[in-house]
Design an enzyme around this catalytic site. Sequence first.
Site, short mmCIF file in Angstrom:
data_model
loop_
_atom_site.label_atom_id
_atom_site.label_comp_id
_atom_site.label_asym_id
_atom_site.label_seq_id
_atom_site.Cartn_x
_atom_site.Cartn_y
_atom_site.Cartn_z
CG HIS A 1 -1.94 1.06 1.22
ND1 HIS A 1 -3.05 0.98 0.42
CD2 HIS A 1 -2.01 2.24 1.89
CE1 HIS A 1 -3.77 2.07 0.60
NE2 HIS A 1 -3.17 2.86 1.48
CD GLU B 1 -3.54 -1.53 -1.87
OE1 GLU B 1 -2.58 -0.76 -1.86
OE2 GLU B 1 -4.71 -1.16 -2.00
CG ASN C 1 26.03 -26.48 -9.17
OD1 ASN C 1 25.51 -26.57 -10.29
ND2 ASN C 1 27.29 -26.19 -8.99
#
Lengths: 632, 165
Positions: A51, A73, A359
Amino acid sequence: MSFPMDDMEEIINDFIAEAQEDLENLDQKFVQLEKTPGDTALLNDIFRAMHTIKGAAGFLGFEDIVSVAHVSEDILNKLRKEEMAMTPSIMDAVLAASDMIGVMIQNIKDHNEKKEEFEPVIKVLKEQLEGGGKQPKAKKGAKAAKPAKEAKTKSASKTKIVEKETLKDKKAAEKKVKPKGKKKEVQVEEPVVEESEPVCEVTEQVTETAEPAAETVEPVVEKQAAAQQEVSHVEQTIRVDTSRIDAVMNMIGELVLSRNRMMVLGTKLSTEQVENPLVGNMNDAIAQLDLATTDLQLSVMKMRMQPIAKVFNKFPRMVRDLARQSGKEIELVIEGQETELDKTVIEELGDPLVHLIRNSVDHGVESPEVREAAGKPRSGTITLSASQEGRHIVVSVSDDGKGIDANAVKASAASKGLMSIDDAIRMSDKEAYNLIFLPGFSTAKEVSNISGRGVGMDVVKTNMAKINGVISVESEVGVGSKIIFRLPLTLAIIQVLTVEAGKEIYGIPLTTVIENRRVEDSEIKSVEGGEVIQIRDKVYPVLRLSSLVSTLETSSEESDCKYIVIIGVGEQSLGLIVDRLHGQEEIVMKSMGEYLKGTEGVAGACITGDGRVILILDVSGFIDSLNGRYAH
Amino acid sequence: MGTKTDKELDSREILQLVTFRLGNEEYSLDILSVQEIIRHMELTRVPKAPEFVDGVINLRGRVIPVLDLRKRFGLSADENTEETRIIVVDINDKTVGFKVDAVSEVLRLPADTVEPPPSIVTDVDSEYIRGVGKIDGRLIILLDVTKILNSNELADITPEASAVA
């Protein structure tokens, strides 16, 4: 906009810095949220951050950011009101949105006027919003079934956070969001009222409470503690250019040398002028100076230290994304993230860790099905840990995956022509593990998105060499593998072994020294024009320091008994014959200045306690020249 | 800070020079390029450095190279004496010491008394000479510090050193 251009620029820069920080925190919180989906406090936090970004972006006219933030939001709002349940696909969509905002902010920072294609992100978000939010709006708050006791305690603990938040907001508001200022003021006056909105809902539902109140008290207390901790963790920092700190560091170096001279003079005086009472006073003063200087030196060194969390923090998100991409279930455990390290070391550590974790995800941890078949838990664990061991920091990446198959590594190295088949057969498993650091090496049968090109481990090795780090590999087939870095605490001060050759003293960085021992001339054998020595079951090429550094006038002492220092960088090692070993010294490495920079065999110089200059040998340079010798 | 160009030498300004002795001749450096003058101190030899680099010294915590100007100009080497000094010069952020036989004085010399370098008069290669000044019957050779530090000769001896510098 009615602001003058300079002010505007400053406001935008503030916005960028704050938003980037917010986004970084968001990543962390999202990953945590995935683990504890019901954590409304966390959701509220996330919602607020999103916000704030939206509000500031809207004020500054960054409409693209506003549109992406707005839809995210909406989703977060539904999640926090429990109208929607958290699913991995929602998480993906929201994460993608936060990434998109990150990219947009970066664009603003770079002034590149680039337009990002944000429509697809919004589309996915909206799909999630419609797909996930089946519950009608009328039911708002109906599911918030929590005991009143919790609600009350919570509102108390909340207040604290709110106060903090509003303070921050207030500051931000004063700084830029003038029209919004009034609204924020209200919030400051009545923080509890605004924030207690969900709490009211909750109290209405008290009768429907299913869970016993007592059970929930504990977590709430924990949360309260966490909230308090959060408050105390507010960083009070200033940004200082590292070159300034280095300048202070240098001056302190000089101070230390002056102190040492004073101490020598003081001792001399006290033997020569025993009667003079002033001598005693002076020695007291010198002792004081000694203490103060030591403390000062330590404090400045600490200034350069940062918690390793700075690097570690980006990994939960990375592991999550990689795991989802490769369809594996992986949990990342982080240990010792408060461990502190020199800034330069931390900066060099990021890339190697990224490669190692990639990896582990790609080659280490198996798919859930394979794991179950092998009798392991479905979800694999990658552990990232840091700890201090004396003067070293040990950082390791371990996984409980399939481990490294030494034979496969050998076969692959031989087939790529990196070594002969005979050599491969003779090689021990431990040595074979080290082959993975060779450039161009990869056992992966195909190159995937994540890894397999054989570049990563080479990066790991190069970066480690840069910061005097030592790498070791442990692995067991079927159980997992662990890659361990041993790093110096700081780069400013290094330990050297001081050796003598041809009546001159040189320093060898201790991190490169494997062992040293006495040798007889007869132990050194001549092979193909070069000299070698066999120590236990290993044969090392031999170089004589005295002939490496000699000119016509200085020649090595003719004695049968000498010392050999076995030094190594990465996988290569050699023996260096010296006349005498002096000892171990802590030094501050100095450059030789522009004029002599790049002199062969010399990495730098240092000033010893008695003010003399000794040269530090460049070990990797020796190894390179040795390779040259064999190539000819 | 750098040394003045030949054009500036023509003007009527007064040059301030630090004069010193190498063998039987008097040389000088522009005072602005000189940081300080110190007594000769213990040196640490640098292997594989150019032959005229005597070594490095610790100048209050900084490690700086010292060039033997005798060797640099191809004069015969000489023992260090009580008079031997190191002139520390600082040019373009490079700090280097020059070892000289003795430092004499600071001299003010009108620029118009300085003549362009004669080709055969001195022991020193005329490449490093800005001019020759005359005062009270003395001949003072004005050296060009930048040339001494940056000449190609250096590049021939240590390719790495000059590549970086």
